[in-house]
Design a protein around this motif. Structure first.
Motif, mmCIF file in Angstrom:
data_model
loop_
_atom_site.group_PDB
_atom_site.id
_atom_site.type_symbol
_atom_site.label_atom_id
_atom_site.label_comp_id
_atom_site.label_asym_id
_atom_site.label_seq_id
_atom_site.Cartn_x
_atom_site.Cartn_y
_atom_site.Cartn_z
ATOM 1 N N THR A 197 -1.052 -5.599 -5.762
ATOM 2 C CA THR A 197 -1.015 -6.981 -5.308
ATOM 3 C C THR A 197 0.081 -7.696 -6.073
ATOM 4 N N LEU A 198 1.014 -8.308 -5.354
ATOM 5 C CA LEU A 198 2.163 -8.954 -5.969
ATOM 6 C C LEU A 198 2.263 -10.401 -5.534
ATOM 7 N N MET A 199 2.981 -11.192 -6.328
ATOM 8 C CA MET A 199 3.218 -12.597 -6.000
ATOM 9 C C MET A 199 4.626 -12.931 -6.462
ATOM 10 N N GLU A 222 0.828 -1.198 0.000
ATOM 11 C CA GLU A 222 0.000 0.000 0.000
ATOM 12 C C GLU A 222 0.864 1.251 0.000
ATOM 13 N N ALA A 223 0.454 2.244 -0.785
ATOM 14 C CA ALA A 223 1.083 3.567 -0.775
ATOM 15 C C ALA A 223 0.334 4.383 0.276
ATOM 16 N N ALA A 240 0.095 0.378 -9.005
ATOM 17 C CA ALA A 240 -0.889 0.454 -7.929
ATOM 18 C C ALA A 240 -2.235 0.880 -8.511
ATOM 19 N N ASP A 241 -3.291 0.343 -7.948
ATOM 20 C CA ASP A 241 -4.650 0.728 -8.303
ATOM 21 C C ASP A 241 -5.260 1.299 -7.032
ATOM 22 N N THR A 265 -5.109 8.054 -4.709
ATOM 23 C CA THR A 265 -4.728 8.686 -5.974
ATOM 24 C C THR A 265 -3.389 8.179 -6.498
ATOM 25 N N TYR A 266 -2.677 7.377 -5.700
ATOM 26 C CA TYR A 266 -1.377 6.865 -6.133
ATOM 27 C C TYR A 266 -1.590 5.719 -7.116
ATOM 28 N N ASN A 267 -1.015 5.837 -8.315
ATOM 29 C CA ASN A 267 -1.150 4.796 -9.336
ATOM 30 C C ASN A 267 0.185 4.443 -9.981
#
Length: 152
Positions: A113-115, A72-73, A107-108, A83-85
């Motif tokens: 989400t990462l793996m 998370e930002a 980022a949305d 607003t961070y993308n």
């Protein structure tokens, strides 16, 4: 404003102070005499300044993807900046072997989400992962991931 026009759209209007209770005013500067319009009050918030790992599993198996986790930002008040993308990248900070998988993701609404899949020798390994962001978030956050012995 042209005759018969009733709507103007303003783009890229910025405000440079973090505060609450901000309102803006629209005034006619030529043509008909019109009463100014005042917007509803709104807050101007700070942008994200830090990254945080969320829902990272406590361990994983070598050469197997660990469960998806989020980054998370966050703003200075620790709230998510929707607003961070920008792109967020996970890199190996320390430990043998490499990581692979989804290591960079945009980022949305402030969340990526990462793996990843760690590869290393079949012993207990400690990895430190570093986060990097593409938009003015420069403080790396570390996560310690312990991988158990592989019995393959």
């Amino acid at each position: 404003m042209s005759a018969g026009t009733y709507l103007l759209t303003f783009n890229n209007v910025t405000y440079n102070v973090v505060e609450t209770g901000v309102s803006i005013k629209a005034s006619a500067t030529s043509g008909m005499t019109l009463t100014p319009g005042i917007s509803a009050q709104f807050s101007v918030l700070e942008a994200a300044t830090q990254l945080k790992f969320v829902n990272v599993p406590p361990n994983g198996m070598i050469n197997q993807p660990i469960a998806a986790f989020m980054v998370e930002a966050r703003r200075p008040d620790n709230s998510i900046d929707p607003t961070y993308n920008g792109e967020i990248t996970v890199t190996k900070q320390s430990g043998p072997g490499n990581i692979s998988g989804t290591t960079t993701k945009a980022a949305d609404a402030g969340i990526a989400t990462l793996m990843i899949s760690p590869s290393a020798l079949p012993v207990i390994i400690h990895y430190q992962l570093t986060l990097q962001a593409s938009h003015q978030i420069s403080v790396p956050k570390l996560l310690l991931l312990t991988l158990p012995r592989s019995f393959l």
